[in-house]
Design a protein around this motif. Structure first.
Motif, mmCIF file in Angstrom:
data_model
loop_
_atom_site.group_PDB
_atom_site.id
_atom_site.type_symbol
_atom_site.label_atom_id
_atom_site.label_comp_id
_atom_site.label_asym_id
_atom_site.label_seq_id
_atom_site.Cartn_x
_atom_site.Cartn_y
_atom_site.Cartn_z
ATOM 1 N N UNK A 181 92.032 -1.519 1.548
ATOM 2 C CA UNK A 181 91.512 -1.340 0.200
ATOM 3 C C UNK A 181 90.029 -1.708 0.145
ATOM 4 N N UNK A 182 89.180 -0.692 0.097
ATOM 5 C CA UNK A 182 87.726 -0.903 0.061
ATOM 6 C C UNK A 182 87.070 0.293 -0.603
ATOM 7 N N UNK A 212 78.936 -1.447 4.456
ATOM 8 C CA UNK A 212 79.957 -2.381 4.925
ATOM 9 C C UNK A 212 79.728 -2.585 6.417
ATOM 10 N N UNK A 213 79.946 -3.818 6.877
ATOM 11 C CA UNK A 213 79.811 -4.154 8.292
ATOM 12 C C UNK A 213 81.192 -4.461 8.845
ATOM 13 N N UNK A 214 81.592 -3.739 9.878
ATOM 14 C CA UNK A 214 82.869 -3.984 10.535
ATOM 15 C C UNK A 214 82.599 -4.800 11.791
ATOM 16 N N UNK A 242 85.348 -9.813 3.449
ATOM 17 C CA UNK A 242 84.623 -9.984 2.188
ATOM 18 C C UNK A 242 84.291 -8.590 1.657
ATOM 19 N N UNK A 243 83.501 -8.525 0.591
ATOM 20 C CA UNK A 243 83.122 -7.230 0.031
ATOM 21 C C UNK A 243 82.273 -6.409 0.981
#
Length: 158
Positions: free
Chosen positions: A104-105, A113-115, A123-124
């Motif tokens: 869920x993002x 976003x950083x994976x 986090x967000x």
């Protein structure tokens, strides 16, 4: 001679006035339709049948940082759409069949976003894969695919 100068001055002023009007019109149109999409007319947001026009999700793999070092390794993804993108069930995979599936993002327009390869708490803006070994190596291709298996971005690790 004085009459010629007056006529020349008249034409110069007329030329300046026309140039100002043309420039103002172009700037207004640019600002209205290209620079500030929030001000676009409702007609451009709907089809003739009245249904909303959905922009396809545009995501890009911006970078792979720290390849080969699982504690520092991460992939940076950016939403290049004008609308938000739900990343639920999107997949990021490499040539060795390592696959990360996003939960869920939702990313806003321009969102990042950083994976991270290693473990951590989501986090967000940071997601953690939880691997103990590196997922990426130099020269490898990283692929981002959406839930219907459409390739959305490809990135070659430097």
């Amino acid at each position: 001679m004085d009459s010629n100068r007056k006529r020349l001055l008249y034409y110069l002023l007329l030329n300046v006035l026309i140039s100002v009007c043309a420039t103002a019109s172009v700037l207004f149109i640019y600002d209205r339709y290209f620079r500030n999409p929030a001000l676009q007319t409702r007609e451009s947001q709907f089809t003739q049948a009245g249904s909303a026009v959905l922009e396809p999700a545009k995501m890009e793999i911006s970078a792979v940082v720290g390849a080969g070092l699982p504690s520092n390794e991460m992939v940076v993804l950016r939403n290049t759409s004008q609308t938000q993108v739900k990343l639920n069930d999107w997949k990021l995979h490499d040539e060795d069949s390592n696959i990360y599936t996003f939960g869920d993002l939702t990313l806003p327009p321009g969102g990042v976003v950083q994976l991270h390869t290693g473990p951590g708490k989501d986090t967000l803006i940071d997601r953690y894969w939880g691997l103990t070994a590196p997922a990426w190596r130099s020269g490898e291709t990283v692929t981002l695919i959406d839930p219907v298996e459409t390739v959305k971005s490809v990135y070659k690790v430097p």
